[in-house]
Design a protein around this motif. Structure first.
Motif, short mmCIF file in Angstrom:
data_model
loop_
_atom_site.label_atom_id
_atom_site.label_comp_id
_atom_site.label_asym_id
_atom_site.label_seq_id
_atom_site.Cartn_x
_atom_site.Cartn_y
_atom_site.Cartn_z
N GLY A 153 5.42 7.00 6.26
CA GLY A 153 6.45 6.74 5.25
C GLY A 153 6.62 7.91 4.30
O GLY A 153 7.74 8.24 3.89
N LEU A 154 5.51 8.57 3.94
CA LEU A 154 5.62 9.73 3.06
C LEU A 154 6.35 10.89 3.73
O LEU A 154 7.12 11.60 3.07
CB LEU A 154 4.22 10.17 2.60
CG LEU A 154 3.60 9.30 1.52
CD1 LEU A 154 2.15 9.70 1.27
CD2 LEU A 154 4.40 9.38 0.23
N VAL A 155 6.13 11.10 5.02
CA VAL A 155 6.88 12.13 5.74
C VAL A 155 8.37 11.82 5.66
O VAL A 155 9.19 12.70 5.35
CB VAL A 155 6.42 12.24 7.22
CG1 VAL A 155 7.33 13.17 8.00
CG2 VAL A 155 4.99 12.71 7.30
N TRP A 156 8.71 10.59 5.95
CA TRP A 156 10.10 10.16 5.91
C TRP A 156 10.70 10.41 4.51
O TRP A 156 11.77 11.00 4.38
CB TRP A 156 10.14 8.69 6.28
CG TRP A 156 11.47 8.02 6.33
CD1 TRP A 156 12.70 8.59 6.18
CD2 TRP A 156 11.70 6.64 6.55
NE1 TRP A 156 13.68 7.64 6.30
CE2 TRP A 156 13.09 6.43 6.52
CE3 TRP A 156 10.87 5.55 6.76
CZ2 TRP A 156 13.67 5.17 6.71
CZ3 TRP A 156 11.45 4.31 6.95
CH2 TRP A 156 12.83 4.13 6.93
N ILE A 157 10.01 9.99 3.48
CA ILE A 157 10.51 10.13 2.11
C ILE A 157 10.62 11.60 1.71
O ILE A 157 11.62 12.02 1.13
CB ILE A 157 9.59 9.37 1.14
CG1 ILE A 157 9.73 7.87 1.36
CG2 ILE A 157 9.90 9.73 -0.31
CD1 ILE A 157 8.65 7.04 0.69
N LEU A 158 9.59 12.39 2.01
CA LEU A 158 9.59 13.79 1.58
C LEU A 158 10.67 14.61 2.27
O LEU A 158 11.33 15.44 1.64
CB LEU A 158 8.21 14.41 1.83
CG LEU A 158 7.11 13.92 0.89
CD1 LEU A 158 5.74 14.35 1.42
CD2 LEU A 158 7.33 14.42 -0.51
N VAL A 159 10.87 14.38 3.56
CA VAL A 159 11.91 15.13 4.27
C VAL A 159 13.29 14.65 3.84
O VAL A 159 14.21 15.45 3.66
CB VAL A 159 11.72 15.04 5.80
CG1 VAL A 159 12.89 15.66 6.53
CG2 VAL A 159 10.43 15.73 6.21
N ALA A 160 13.44 13.35 3.64
CA ALA A 160 14.74 12.81 3.24
C ALA A 160 15.12 13.22 1.83
O ALA A 160 16.31 13.26 1.50
CB ALA A 160 14.73 11.29 3.35
#
Length: 178
Positions: free
Chosen positions: A33-40
């Motif tokens: 989820g953090l990867v998703w949030i950080l890239v988005a």
């Protein structure tokens, strides 16, 4: 003769929170989820690698959520589930590794660009806006964090794959009549 039931091989209900491979669902959620949030949260300048990273992080987050709820509800009682568990986590590991490496490469390139911009821009351009440099630095730091989280997600999916394979092998042995 060995039992052909799944017995204690795949946990259901609250036991999902206490069994070793399935305990890794939690860090997979968090880091994925953090990867998703950080890239988005950053401006996408490199569409292909960042699109792939987003696709992998969203796919794995949604599938891991579904997988977790299948285990939590107890719908994983057939003898094919240990193999499916290994297969899914192996695919997720390969996907995350395939997303982490390009993300790291793009981040290294951004770091080099940021360093060159920081070294040359204020001295060579009159009326340079320092906000541009601050924004580039912010995006660079977000991408560094995304790289770290992506490799951690890869690591947790890999560990889950290994322990799921051990569990699969154990369940396979339990199904063979002695």
């Amino acid at each position: 003769m060995a039992s052909t039931t799944m017995g204690d091989v795949l946990p259901t209900g609250g036991r999902v929170f206490t069994s070793i491979p399935d305990l890794f669902f939690i860090p997979e959620f968090v880091f994925g989820g953090l990867v998703w949030i950080l890239v988005a949260s950053t401006e996408v300048k490199h569409e292909n690698p960042m699109g792939w990273v987003m696709s992998v992080s969203v796919f794995c987050f949604v599938m891991t959520t579904l997988w977790f709820f299948i285990f939590l509800c107890g719908a994983n009682r057939s003898s094919s589930w240990p193999a499916l568990d290994v297969g899914y986590h192996f695919v997720a590991t390969v996907f995350y590794l395939g997303a982490s490496v390009p993300l790291a490469f793009i981040t290294v390139l951004e770091g080099q660009t940021f360093a060159a911009l920081a070294a040359l821009a204020p001295a060579s351009v009159s009326g340079f806006n320092p906000d541009v440099l601050l924004e580039a630095r912010k995006i660079y730091k977000l991408h560094i964090a995304a790289v770290v989280m992506s490799f951690l997600a890869t690591l947790f999916y890999f560990i889950h794959t290994i322990f799921s394979a051990i569990r699969w092998k154990r369940s396979y042995r339990n199904q063979i009549p002695s």
